[in-house]
Design a protein around this motif. Structure first.
Motif, PDB file in Angstrom:
ATOM      1  N   ASN A 107       0.828  -1.197   0.000  1.00 31.28           N
ATOM      2  CA  ASN A 107       0.000   0.000   0.000  1.00 31.28           C
ATOM      3  C   ASN A 107       0.869   1.257   0.000  1.00 31.28           C
ATOM      4  N   ALA A 108       1.936   1.234   0.775  1.00 30.12           N
ATOM      5  CA  ALA A 108       2.840   2.387   0.827  1.00 30.12           C
ATOM      6  C   ALA A 108       3.471   2.652  -0.531  1.00 30.12           C
ATOM      7  N   LEU A 109       3.874   1.604  -1.218  1.00 27.93           N
ATOM      8  CA  LEU A 109       4.473   1.781  -2.542  1.00 27.93           C
ATOM      9  C   LEU A 109       3.449   2.299  -3.550  1.00 27.93           C
ATOM     10  N   GLN A 110       2.202   1.879  -3.418  1.00 23.94           N
ATOM     11  CA  GLN A 110       1.158   2.389  -4.307  1.00 23.94           C
ATOM     12  C   GLN A 110       0.901   3.867  -4.054  1.00 23.94           C
ATOM     13  N   VAL A 111       0.908   4.268  -2.782  1.00 21.61           N
ATOM     14  CA  VAL A 111       0.738   5.690  -2.453  1.00 21.61           C
ATOM     15  C   VAL A 111       1.946   6.479  -2.952  1.00 21.61           C
ATOM     16  N   LEU A 112       3.138   5.920  -2.779  1.00 24.04           N
ATOM     17  CA  LEU A 112       4.352   6.570  -3.261  1.00 24.04           C
ATOM     18  C   LEU A 112       4.295   6.758  -4.775  1.00 24.04           C
ATOM     19  N   GLU A 113       3.818   5.741  -5.473  1.00 22.96           N
ATOM     20  CA  GLU A 113       3.668   5.829  -6.922  1.00 22.96           C
ATOM     21  C   GLU A 113       2.723   6.976  -7.292  1.00 22.96           C
ATOM     22  N   ALA A 114       1.602   7.062  -6.618  1.00 21.95           N
ATOM     23  CA  ALA A 114       0.629   8.128  -6.909  1.00 21.95           C
ATOM     24  C   ALA A 114       1.214   9.498  -6.628  1.00 21.95           C
ATOM     25  N   GLU A 115       1.929   9.619  -5.533  1.00 18.08           N
ATOM     26  CA  GLU A 115       2.513  10.922  -5.175  1.00 18.08           C
ATOM     27  C   GLU A 115       3.588  11.352  -6.172  1.00 18.08           C
ATOM     28  N   ILE A 116       4.407  10.415  -6.603  1.00 18.28           N
ATOM     29  CA  ILE A 116       5.484  10.755  -7.533  1.00 18.28           C
ATOM     30  C   ILE A 116       4.932  11.008  -8.934  1.00 18.28           C
ATOM     31  N   LEU A 117       4.069  10.109  -9.401  1.00 19.69           N
ATOM     32  CA  LEU A 117       3.602  10.204 -10.791  1.00 19.69           C
ATOM     33  C   LEU A 117       2.526  11.261 -10.995  1.00 19.69           C
ATOM     34  N   TYR A 118       1.556  11.296 -10.107  1.00 16.30           N
ATOM     35  CA  TYR A 118       0.417  12.178 -10.335  1.00 16.30           C
ATOM     36  C   TYR A 118       0.507  13.474  -9.546  1.00 16.30           C
ATOM     37  N   GLY A 119       1.162  13.412  -8.380  1.00 12.52           N
ATOM     38  CA  GLY A 119       1.334  14.626  -7.587  1.00 12.52           C
ATOM     39  C   GLY A 119       2.616  15.360  -7.927  1.00 12.52           C
ATOM     40  N   HIS A 120       3.477  14.712  -8.698  1.00  7.14           N
ATOM     41  CA  HIS A 120       4.780  15.270  -9.078  1.00  7.14           C
ATOM     42  C   HIS A 120       5.558  15.761  -7.857  1.00  7.14           C
ATOM     43  N   SER A 121       5.449  15.017  -6.766  1.00  2.00           N
ATOM     44  CA  SER A 121       6.137  15.375  -5.531  1.00  2.00           C
ATOM     45  C   SER A 121       7.564  14.854  -5.562  1.00  2.00           C
ATOM     46  N   PRO A 122       8.490  15.619  -5.021  1.00  3.64           N
ATOM     47  CA  PRO A 122       9.849  15.084  -4.848  1.00  3.64           C
ATOM     48  C   PRO A 122       9.814  13.928  -3.848  1.00  3.64           C
ATOM     49  N   VAL A 123      10.847  13.126  -3.825  1.00  2.00           N
ATOM     50  CA  VAL A 123      10.879  11.916  -3.001  1.00  2.00           C
ATOM     51  C   VAL A 123      10.665  12.249  -1.521  1.00  2.00           C
ATOM     52  N   ILE A 124      11.274  13.305  -1.040  1.00  2.00           N
ATOM     53  CA  ILE A 124      11.138  13.659   0.378  1.00  2.00           C
ATOM     54  C   ILE A 124       9.673  13.937   0.720  1.00  2.00           C
ATOM     55  N   GLU A 125       9.022  14.774  -0.062  1.00  2.00           N
ATOM     56  CA  GLU A 125       7.615  15.100   0.190  1.00  2.00           C
ATOM     57  C   GLU A 125       6.730  13.881   0.001  1.00  2.00           C
ATOM     58  N   ALA A 126       7.003  13.095  -1.014  1.00  4.26           N
ATOM     59  CA  ALA A 126       6.197  11.899  -1.278  1.00  4.26           C
ATOM     60  C   ALA A 126       6.271  10.934  -0.094  1.00  4.26           C
ATOM     61  N   CYS A 127       7.457  10.757   0.461  1.00  5.02           N
ATOM     62  CA  CYS A 127       7.612   9.852   1.606  1.00  5.02           C
ATOM     63  C   CYS A 127       6.912  10.396   2.851  1.00  5.02           C
ATOM     64  N   GLU A 128       6.930  11.706   3.043  1.00  2.00           N
ATOM     65  CA  GLU A 128       6.188  12.295   4.158  1.00  2.00           C
ATOM     66  C   GLU A 128       4.696  12.047   4.008  1.00  2.00           C
ATOM     67  N   LYS A 129       4.191  12.203   2.793  1.00  2.34           N
ATOM     68  CA  LYS A 129       2.769  11.965   2.547  1.00  2.34           C
ATOM     69  C   LYS A 129       2.421  10.486   2.738  1.00  2.34           C
ATOM     70  N   VAL A 130       3.306   9.616   2.309  1.00  4.55           N
ATOM     71  CA  VAL A 130       3.096   8.185   2.509  1.00  4.55           C
ATOM     72  C   VAL A 130       3.016   7.884   4.004  1.00  4.55           C
ATOM     73  N   ALA A 131       3.938   8.448   4.780  1.00  2.63           N
ATOM     74  CA  ALA A 131       3.984   8.194   6.221  1.00  2.63           C
ATOM     75  C   ALA A 131       2.691   8.633   6.909  1.00  2.63           C
ATOM     76  N   ARG A 132       2.063   9.695   6.407  1.00  2.00           N
ATOM     77  CA  ARG A 132       0.809  10.167   7.011  1.00  2.00           C
ATOM     78  C   ARG A 132      -0.384   9.297   6.621  1.00  2.00           C
ATOM     79  N   GLN A 133      -0.262   8.522   5.549  1.00  2.00           N
ATOM     80  CA  GLN A 133      -1.410   7.775   5.036  1.00  2.00           C
ATOM     81  C   GLN A 133      -1.413   6.291   5.393  1.00  2.00           C
ATOM     82  N   ILE A 134      -0.303   5.780   5.878  1.00  2.00           N
ATOM     83  CA  ILE A 134      -0.255   4.347   6.175  1.00  2.00           C
ATOM     84  C   ILE A 134      -0.082   4.137   7.680  1.00  2.00           C
ATOM     85  N   PRO A 135      -0.466   2.957   8.176  1.00  2.00           N
ATOM     86  CA  PRO A 135      -0.339   2.687   9.611  1.00  2.00           C
ATOM     87  C   PRO A 135       1.096   2.375  10.017  1.00  2.00           C
ATOM     88  N   GLU A 136       1.331   2.448  11.303  1.00  2.00           N
ATOM     89  CA  GLU A 136       2.625   2.053  11.839  1.00  2.00           C
ATOM     90  C   GLU A 136       2.703   0.541  11.821  1.00  2.00           C
TER      91      GLU A 136
END
Length: 170
Positions: free
Chosen positions: A36-65
């Motif tokens: 799930n985290a990799l799918q969110v990362l894919e969406a953030e990078i491809l569709y949100g055009h987020s840099p890796v740092i921002e994409a990983c922060e967004k992933v961290a907020r969307q997935i469980p510990e």
């Protein structure tokens, strides 16, 4: 006094068996979270055009510990460090893996994925993410099989091992 020691030993070995069974149960759950985290990362990078740092922060907020910890720490260390992206990825994997229930197969998949992260254009990055997800699906099937096969056995084995040790020392 002997009986108290025997009871403590039996509790400890039974607890060990249940703890190992818990890790067998947690592994498929954490693999799903990682997918799930990799799918969110894919969406953030491809569709949100987020840099890796921002994409990983967004992933961290969307997935469980505990998966969120990995991505949060990775993005924090990237901000603070002058090391390469892969070096930071590798450090995070080494420090995170003992805290998770994930196995060596997933670790190797994530190491290989880290080598490609941020190295390609959008379509190349998408291919590498999809490849990592497909490898994780294979590991998920194996983890589910292991859980079904060994979970009950490990619980019983913990109890029976304690019982055997007690009988040998009595």
């Amino acid at each position: 006094m002997k009986w108290i020691g025997a009871l403590i030993l039996l509790c400890a070995t039974t607890w060990g068996g249940f703890e190992f069974a818990r890790r067998l149960t947690e592994r498929p759950k954490q693999i799903r979270q990682l997918k799930n985290a990799l799918q969110v990362l894919e969406a953030e990078i491809l569709y949100g055009h987020s840099p890796v740092i921002e994409a990983c922060e967004k992933v961290a907020r969307q997935i469980p510990e505990p998966m969120a910890w990995f991505f949060y720490e990775f993005s924090d260390q990237l901000k603070e460090s002058s090391a390469s992206l892969y070096d930071v990825w590798e450090q995070r994997i080494q420090s995170f893996w003992p805290l998770s229930a994930l196995g060596e197969g997933e670790k190797e998949i994530m190491k290989q994925f880290g080598q490609t992260l941020g190295q390609h254009d959008f379509t190349g990055q998408q291919k590498h993410i999809r490849l990592a997800i497909s490898h994780l699906e294979r590991e998920l099937k194996e983890a589910e099989e292991q859980q079904q096969k060994y979970s009950k056995m490990v619980k019983s084995l913990g109890f029976l091992t304690g019982l055997l040790i007690i009988l040998l020392f009595m």
